[in-house]
Design a protein around this motif. Sequence first.
Motif, PDB file in Angstrom:
ATOM      1  N   GLU A 130     -15.045 -35.168 -20.369  1.00 52.16           N
ATOM      2  CA  GLU A 130     -13.796 -35.173 -21.133  1.00 52.16           C
ATOM      3  C   GLU A 130     -14.058 -35.635 -22.566  1.00 52.16           C
ATOM      4  OE1 GLU A 130      -9.560 -37.150 -20.286  1.00 52.16           O
ATOM      5  OE2 GLU A 130     -10.607 -36.477 -18.484  1.00 52.16           O
TER       6      GLU A 130
ATOM      7  N   GLU B 234     -16.881 -35.547 -24.133  1.00 51.76           N
ATOM      8  CA  GLU B 234     -17.725 -34.538 -24.796  1.00 51.76           C
ATOM      9  C   GLU B 234     -16.857 -33.426 -25.394  1.00 51.76           C
ATOM     10  OE1 GLU B 234     -20.877 -31.324 -23.190  1.00 51.76           O
ATOM     11  OE2 GLU B 234     -20.892 -33.233 -22.116  1.00 51.76           O
ATOM     12  N   ILE B 235     -15.869 -32.974 -24.618  1.00 50.35           N
ATOM     13  CA  ILE B 235     -14.975 -31.905 -25.083  1.00 50.35           C
ATOM     14  C   ILE B 235     -14.156 -32.381 -26.280  1.00 50.35           C
ATOM     15  CG2 ILE B 235     -13.015 -30.438 -24.460  1.00 50.35           C
ATOM     16  CD1 ILE B 235     -14.087 -30.550 -21.543  1.00 50.35           C
ATOM     17  N   ILE B 236     -13.651 -33.630 -26.173  1.00 54.27           N
ATOM     18  CA  ILE B 236     -12.847 -34.173 -27.270  1.00 54.27           C
ATOM     19  C   ILE B 236     -13.702 -34.310 -28.529  1.00 54.27           C
ATOM     20  CG2 ILE B 236     -11.551 -36.208 -28.066  1.00 54.27           C
ATOM     21  CD1 ILE B 236     -10.609 -36.532 -25.118  1.00 54.27           C
TER      22      ILE B 236
ATOM     23  N   ASP C 158     -16.149 -32.490 -29.368  1.00 53.15           N
ATOM     24  CA  ASP C 158     -16.430 -31.150 -29.903  1.00 53.15           C
ATOM     25  C   ASP C 158     -15.361 -30.702 -30.899  1.00 53.15           C
ATOM     26  OD1 ASP C 158     -18.791 -30.570 -28.775  1.00 53.15           O
ATOM     27  OD2 ASP C 158     -18.004 -29.341 -27.125  1.00 53.15           O
TER      28      ASP C 158
END
Lengths: 159, 156
Positions: free
Chosen positions: A138, A140-142, A144
């Motif tokens: 989660e 990591e996605i944020i 990005d």
Amino acid sequence: MVKLKSNDDKEFEVEEAAVIQSEMIKNMIEDGCATSVIPLPNIDSKTLIKVIEYLNKHINMGKAAETGEEDDLKEFDEQFVNMGWEELFDVIMAANYLNIHELMELCCQSAADRLKNKSVRAVREMLKITNDLTEEEEQEIINDAPWAFEGPEIDDTVN
Amino acid sequence: MSTINMSTLAIDKNTPRAAATPVTKEEEEEAAAKGEVNSSFASVLYLLARILPVVLCCLMESRKKIRGAVVSSSAVSIHEVNLEAHEKIIHSEGECLINRMNDDALIHILGFLPIKEMARTSVLSHRWRYLWRRSLIPPLNSMEVSINNESKHHDP
């Protein structure tokens, strides 16, 4: 008249002028495959009734501008999409399957309007999505696209 | 969650013995092996608890008619594993609502959202992670279709 059969074995008679708004059925009629009942194994009667209601109302859509019925149609559309998520998804799936472009656009626009500016938590709750990401994933996605997760407009309420 | 519980259990069992008699090397190894077995058993249970709701979800998809029966029988077996899994089954039932939608339809909806909103959906779940990026790419044949439609309209 064209006969449509829902997956719970209920038959509906619809005017050909209305039903040919569905590209799929239009092609079937043109190919001579719609002589008897058209079975729709993906659509239940409750959803099919909604779809037919839409098709009947939009039967003269091309002429609406001339006859001054545009506002009436707009009001109908607004009322039409006033339904729960589950029902809306059913209609979207039916519109997708029957290939009714206008109905698909109307319902997807409504779904998008409801999701607009909602926080991640609110969307998960509205659509009943179970978060199967780990905390690391989660984050990591944020990381990005951090710009997508901040802003004063983000609304955490569910409605 | 289950893993932690099981290993705590293993430590509890060993602690009184350790206090009463000095622990030999063999005993220590045996205890460690036991702990390993326990924790691997717990992870199997945990995996099972995670997989079952998904299986159930698929079952309900294909057998809507006996939906009630499937839910109740599976709910009982899950309840034996733990309460957390029971909560998951309720979520997974709701999750079927969105899982019924195919990717194309979801991508279509995403197409109506501004890019910031689209990007935010990437964190919803694994399924949504890359979905929004696909809505940025128009289908390969869309150009061809629109040209065909135009020529159709212009033809008398």
